[in-house]
Design an enzyme around this catalytic site. Structure first.
Site, PDB file in Angstrom:
ATOM      1  N   PRO A 339       1.297  -0.997  -0.100  1.00 12.99           N
ATOM      2  CG  PRO A 339       0.028  -1.171   2.334  1.00 12.99           C
ATOM      3  CD  PRO A 339       1.153  -1.748   0.999  1.00 12.99           C
ATOM      4  CB  THR A 340       4.279   2.108   1.407  1.00 16.64           C
ATOM      5  OG1 THR A 340       4.765   1.945   0.287  1.00 16.64           O
ATOM      6  CG2 THR A 340       3.935   1.464   2.301  1.00 16.64           C
ATOM      7  CB  CYS A 341       3.517   6.654  -1.710  1.00 20.00           C
ATOM      8  SG  CYS A 341       3.399   7.501  -3.265  1.00 20.00           S
ATOM      9  CG  ASP A 342       9.314   1.947  -1.677  1.00 17.60           C
ATOM     10  OD1 ASP A 342       9.547   2.539  -2.447  1.00 17.60           O
ATOM     11  OD2 ASP A 342       9.435   0.846  -0.512  1.00 17.60           O
ATOM     12  CG  ASN A 383       5.504   5.558   2.337  1.00 17.96           C
ATOM     13  OD1 ASN A 383       4.402   5.425   1.222  1.00 17.96           O
ATOM     14  ND2 ASN A 383       5.970   5.700   2.233  1.00 17.96           N
TER      15      ASN A 383
END
Ligand SMILES: Cc1ncc(COP(=O)(O)O)c(C=O)c1O
Length: 401
Positions: A339-342, A383
């Site tokens: 789910p992270t913005c990575d 995050n």
């Protein structure tokens, strides 16, 4: 109560029965996701199974695999010894009821202050693989027992440790000699064949190497007593692994081959094999999307990923089995991501996974055999995603208090 788990010595539940119990708990209580549930009776079963399969070995549970106080306390009560990676784990074991003489400090990378503190806590067994660390132990933990770690070559491990730990056998022999001269108890040789080792014969090379080192030292009057075979015993992920009994047979045969009837004291440091199969991680589908009109793959984004529990999907080296409530219908290929913005927070892209075609946001996906190297590897808040909450179930199938 942990005591409930200890009273019985029941026949071990099958892996499927454990999964069923954990998933039934999750269905009953529907906790917020992501969350990990660990079945303590299953941990006890796995520990007892290893004791039965390796009756001649002393089992040092590798705390790093799952350092939850509930798990460590249970294993301490079952009589386990512990391989600790540092001072904090030693303190944790002591708090959980393990006596200091059942702890060994297996990490070869330690500060002088770590040696001082571990020694003050009562730890008396240290593994080294370098002269600098050996000299620290000699100065700061005088009289301690010392094992020297050698490289373990080959292997079919899902993650071989390469050359970070260990040293060449001739250096190991010299370090053990030196330990003896420094007034330490040169105790033995250790090695680690790499975690989730899929070849039961992978220990052969290390056992042969250790036997040679022990014979060399014995010839000069230094009698090593202990052979530490490290971790590496596997758990049941999607792609399977040979039964643990095959490992016991292969390791026993290697010990016979190289030591005849005079086996040294044998130590095993299982981590994954004790706890992985006892856990189920429930996660929710956040988003299902496609990247083009042509590509058959759907991208399935879960609320758990590389940074909040599934660290071991790095390089896709652990391929977890998945289960959903929609299983049984038609499936299609997916790429799984966290789910992270990575951009690195992708779980499986090279390994093909198939999930139900009607899988939708809000559906629950269970990641199986997640009792090892999950919650304790989660970041504290990358995050904004918190560490993975964990619930431990006792013999009643409900949380222990
Ligand atoms: C020194 C040592 N012993 C034991 C283990 C446990 O290995 P596994 O979980 O593969 O049994 C590890 C894992 O990294 C380790 O570093």
């Amino acid at each position: 109560m942990i005591e409930d788990v200890l009273v019985a010595d029941p026949p071990a539940d099958s892996v499927d029965a454990v999964r069923h119990r954990l998933r039934a708990f999750l269905d009953r209580h529907r906790p917020p996701t992501p969350c990990l549930v660990v079945d303590l009776p299953a941990v006890a079963d796995r520990y007892r199974l290893l004791r039965r399969l390796f009756p001649a070995a002393v089992l040092h549970y590798a705390v790093k695999a799952n350092p939850a106080p509930e798990v460590v306390g249970l294993l301490a009560a079952l009589g386990a010894s512990f391989d600790v990676a540092g001072v904090a784990e030693a303190e944790l074991c002591l708090r959980a009821g393990a006596p200091a003489d059942r702890l060994s400090y297996g990490n070869t990378v330690k500060k002088a202050s770590d040696v001082v503190r571990a020694h003050a806590l009562g730890v008396r067994v240290f593994t080294v693989d370098s002269e600098a660390d050996l000299l620290n132990v000699a100065a700061l933990a005088p009289g301690a027992d010392v094992l020297c770690r050698v490289f373990a070559f080959p292997t079919a491990a899902r993650s071989a440790f390469g050359r970070k730990f260990g040293c060449e056998p001739d250096l190991a022999a010299a370090l053990l000699h030196r330990a003896h001269r420094l007034g330490l108890r040169a105790r033995g040789v250790s090695f680690h064949v790499g975690t989730q080792q899929l070849d039961p014969r992978a220990w052969e090379h290390g056992i042969a190497t250790a036997a040679r080192i022990m014979a060399t030292l014995a010839a000069s009057g230094v009698h090593l007593t202990t052979l530490d075979l490290g971790g590496g015993l596997p758990a049941g992920y999607r792609d399977g692994a040979p039964p643990l009994a095959d490992y016991a047979t292969a390791i026993g045969e290697s010990l016979d081959r190289h030591f005849g009837s005079a086996w040294p004291e044998v130590v095993l440091e299982p981590g994954r094999a004790v706890v992985a199969d006892a856990g189920v991680l429930r996660t929710e589908v956040v988003l299902v999307s496609r990247k083009s009109y042509e590509d058959r793959h759907r991208w399935v984004y879960l609320d758990v990923g590389r940074h909040n529990g599934l660290t071991e999907t790095e390089d896709e080296f652990i391929t977890y089995a998945l289960a959903t409530a929609r299983d049984g219908g038609p499936v299609g290929p997916v790429v799984l991501a966290g789910p992270t913005c990575d951009g690195d927070d992708v779980l499986y892209e090279r390994n093909t996974y198939h999930l139900p075609l009607d899988l939708a946001p809000g559906d629950l996906v269970d990641v199986l055999a997640t009792g090892a190297y999950t919650a304790s590897c989660a970041t504290v808040g990358f995050n904004g995603f918190p560490p993975l909450p964990t619930t431990h179930l006792g013999a009643s199938g409900e949380p222990v208090r």
